[in-house]
Design a protein around this motif. Structure first.
Motif, PDB file in Angstrom:
ATOM      1  N   VAL A  29       4.650   2.833   5.461  1.00 29.52           N
ATOM      2  CA  VAL A  29       3.265   2.932   5.923  1.00 29.52           C
ATOM      3  C   VAL A  29       2.451   1.747   5.414  1.00 29.52           C
ATOM      4  O   VAL A  29       1.666   1.147   6.167  1.00 29.52           O
ATOM      5  CB  VAL A  29       2.631   4.275   5.485  1.00 29.52           C
ATOM      6  N   ASP A  30       2.650   1.377   4.146  1.00 31.45           N
ATOM      7  CA  ASP A  30       1.953   0.206   3.601  1.00 31.45           C
ATOM      8  C   ASP A  30       2.323  -1.060   4.354  1.00 31.45           C
ATOM      9  O   ASP A  30       1.466  -1.900   4.655  1.00 31.45           O
ATOM     10  CB  ASP A  30       2.269   0.028   2.115  1.00 31.45           C
ATOM     11  N   ARG A  31       3.594  -1.199   4.680  1.00 26.61           N
ATOM     12  CA  ARG A  31       4.062  -2.416   5.373  1.00 26.61           C
ATOM     13  C   ARG A  31       3.505  -2.496   6.788  1.00 26.61           C
ATOM     14  O   ARG A  31       3.048  -3.558   7.227  1.00 26.61           O
ATOM     15  CB  ARG A  31       5.589  -2.430   5.402  1.00 26.61           C
ATOM     16  N   ILE A  32       3.532  -1.392   7.526  1.00 23.82           N
ATOM     17  CA  ILE A  32       3.026  -1.425   8.900  1.00 23.82           C
ATOM     18  C   ILE A  32       1.509  -1.594   8.891  1.00 23.82           C
ATOM     19  O   ILE A  32       0.950  -2.273   9.756  1.00 23.82           O
ATOM     20  CB  ILE A  32       3.473  -0.192   9.714  1.00 23.82           C
ATOM     21  N   SER A  33       0.838  -1.032   7.898  1.00 22.13           N
ATOM     22  CA  SER A  33      -0.602  -1.223   7.760  1.00 22.13           C
ATOM     23  C   SER A  33      -0.918  -2.700   7.519  1.00 22.13           C
ATOM     24  O   SER A  33      -1.864  -3.245   8.089  1.00 22.13           O
ATOM     25  CB  SER A  33      -1.131  -0.377   6.611  1.00 22.13           C
ATOM     26  N   SER A  34      -0.108  -3.341   6.701  1.00 25.84           N
ATOM     27  CA  SER A  34      -0.276  -4.767   6.433  1.00 25.84           C
ATOM     28  C   SER A  34      -0.081  -5.595   7.705  1.00 25.84           C
ATOM     29  O   SER A  34      -0.818  -6.559   7.953  1.00 25.84           O
ATOM     30  CB  SER A  34       0.719  -5.207   5.364  1.00 25.84           C
ATOM     31  N   LYS A  35       0.917  -5.215   8.507  1.00 25.81           N
ATOM     32  CA  LYS A  35       1.151  -5.921   9.777  1.00 25.81           C
ATOM     33  C   LYS A  35      -0.057  -5.802  10.701  1.00 25.81           C
ATOM     34  O   LYS A  35      -0.490  -6.783  11.308  1.00 25.81           O
ATOM     35  CB  LYS A  35       2.392  -5.357  10.489  1.00 25.81           C
ATOM     36  N   PHE A  36      -0.608  -4.581  10.810  1.00 23.46           N
ATOM     37  CA  PHE A  36      -1.773  -4.387  11.670  1.00 23.46           C
ATOM     38  C   PHE A  36      -2.999  -5.118  11.131  1.00 23.46           C
ATOM     39  O   PHE A  36      -3.800  -5.651  11.904  1.00 23.46           O
ATOM     40  CB  PHE A  36      -2.065  -2.900  11.868  1.00 23.46           C
ATOM     41  N   SER A  67      -2.892  -7.925   9.497  1.00 19.69           N
ATOM     42  CA  SER A  67      -2.655  -9.330   9.839  1.00 19.69           C
ATOM     43  C   SER A  67      -3.027  -9.594  11.296  1.00 19.69           C
ATOM     44  O   SER A  67      -3.666 -10.610  11.603  1.00 19.69           O
ATOM     45  CB  SER A  67      -1.194  -9.704   9.608  1.00 19.69           C
ATOM     46  N   LEU A  68      -2.629  -8.686  12.181  1.00 19.52           N
ATOM     47  CA  LEU A  68      -2.987  -8.846  13.591  1.00 19.52           C
ATOM     48  C   LEU A  68      -4.510  -8.788  13.786  1.00 19.52           C
ATOM     49  O   LEU A  68      -5.072  -9.543  14.572  1.00 19.52           O
ATOM     50  CB  LEU A  68      -2.313  -7.776  14.430  1.00 19.52           C
ATOM     51  N   LYS A  69      -5.161  -7.912  13.049  1.00 15.56           N
ATOM     52  CA  LYS A  69      -6.618  -7.792  13.120  1.00 15.56           C
ATOM     53  C   LYS A  69      -7.292  -9.075  12.685  1.00 15.56           C
ATOM     54  O   LYS A  69      -8.242  -9.537  13.319  1.00 15.56           O
ATOM     55  CB  LYS A  69      -7.055  -6.620  12.245  1.00 15.56           C
ATOM     56  N   VAL A  93      -5.993 -12.084  12.832  1.00 20.62           N
ATOM     57  CA  VAL A  93      -5.740 -13.079  13.875  1.00 20.62           C
ATOM     58  C   VAL A  93      -6.690 -12.870  15.047  1.00 20.62           C
ATOM     59  O   VAL A  93      -7.272 -13.834  15.569  1.00 20.62           O
ATOM     60  CB  VAL A  93      -4.269 -13.019  14.343  1.00 20.62           C
ATOM     61  N   VAL A  94      -6.875 -11.627  15.477  1.00 24.29           N
ATOM     62  CA  VAL A  94      -7.754 -11.329  16.608  1.00 24.29           C
ATOM     63  C   VAL A  94      -9.198 -11.731  16.290  1.00 24.29           C
ATOM     64  O   VAL A  94      -9.911 -12.245  17.145  1.00 24.29           O
ATOM     65  CB  VAL A  94      -7.658  -9.834  16.984  1.00 24.29           C
ATOM     66  N   LYS A  95      -9.614 -11.515  15.038  1.00 26.07           N
ATOM     67  CA  LYS A  95     -10.986 -11.856  14.630  1.00 26.07           C
ATOM     68  C   LYS A  95     -11.153 -13.346  14.355  1.00 26.07           C
ATOM     69  O   LYS A  95     -12.237 -13.797  14.034  1.00 26.07           O
ATOM     70  CB  LYS A  95     -11.372 -11.080  13.384  1.00 26.07           C
ATOM     71  N   GLY A  96     -10.097 -14.088  14.438  1.00 25.35           N
ATOM     72  CA  GLY A  96     -10.172 -15.534  14.222  1.00 25.35           C
ATOM     73  C   GLY A  96     -10.204 -15.916  12.757  1.00 25.35           C
ATOM     74  O   GLY A  96     -10.788 -16.933  12.388  1.00 25.35           O
ATOM     75  N   GLY A  97      -9.631 -15.111  11.892  1.00 25.93           N
ATOM     76  CA  GLY A  97      -9.567 -15.416  10.469  1.00 25.93           C
ATOM     77  C   GLY A  97     -10.781 -15.005   9.681  1.00 25.93           C
ATOM     78  O   GLY A  97     -10.920 -15.387   8.529  1.00 25.93           O
ATOM     79  N   ARG A  98     -11.671 -14.257  10.283  1.00 24.69           N
ATOM     80  CA  ARG A  98     -12.883 -13.836   9.557  1.00 24.69           C
ATOM     81  C   ARG A  98     -12.723 -12.475   8.973  1.00 24.69           C
ATOM     82  O   ARG A  98     -12.161 -11.591   9.381  1.00 24.69           O
ATOM     83  CB  ARG A  98     -14.064 -13.820  10.505  1.00 24.69           C
TER      84      ARG A  98
END
Length: 130
Positions: free
Chosen positions: A112-119, A121-123, A125-130
């Motif tokens: 759960v911690d790992r998949i949360s970390s993946k999401f 990271s995607l968040k 990227v979507v926000k443009g690094g902010r």
């Protein structure tokens, strides 16, 4: 075009396997005093060995491993050997089941911690690094 790697899919499958194990162990613990109940377990490796023979994929180099399709049913619940730990014919070893459940819970939390970390990271990227 594939946007995401297979990591999220692999983590999802691992979470599903952990949930299946949890259910089987919970059933065993719930039936610890049921006369003639035989403990159950889950096997994923037998299915893996079966699938290894069916792996096929397009390879760009002969040194690459071959991979193929995945079966929808990737586990098997089976009854443990016909032993008895109790006078009533029950073979549930409560200490072993509790230890396995604790181990499974730790693995589940790590997944759960790992998949949360993946999401997360995607968040990012979507926000443009902010």
């Amino acid at each position: 075009m594939k946007i995401f790697s297979n990591t999220i899919n692999s983590l999802e499958q691992a979470l599903n396997q952990s949930a299946i194990r949890q259910k089987v162990m919970s059933d065993n613990i719930a039936n610890v005093d049921t006369p003639n109940y035989k403990a159950k377990d889950v096997s994923f490796s037998n299915i893996l060995q079966k699938e290894i023979g069916n792996l096929q994929a397009y390879r760009t180099d002969e040194r690459h491993f071959e991979f193929g399709s995945h079966s929808k049913e990737n586990f098997k619940v089976f009854t443990k050997s016909p032993t008895s730990y109790q006078q009533n014919g029950n073979n549930v070893d409560i200490d072993q089941e509790m230890a396995n459940m604790a181990k499974n819970q730790i693995q589940y939390n790590a997944l759960v911690d790992r998949i949360s970390s993946k999401f997360n990271s995607l968040k990012t990227v979507v926000k443009g690094g902010r």
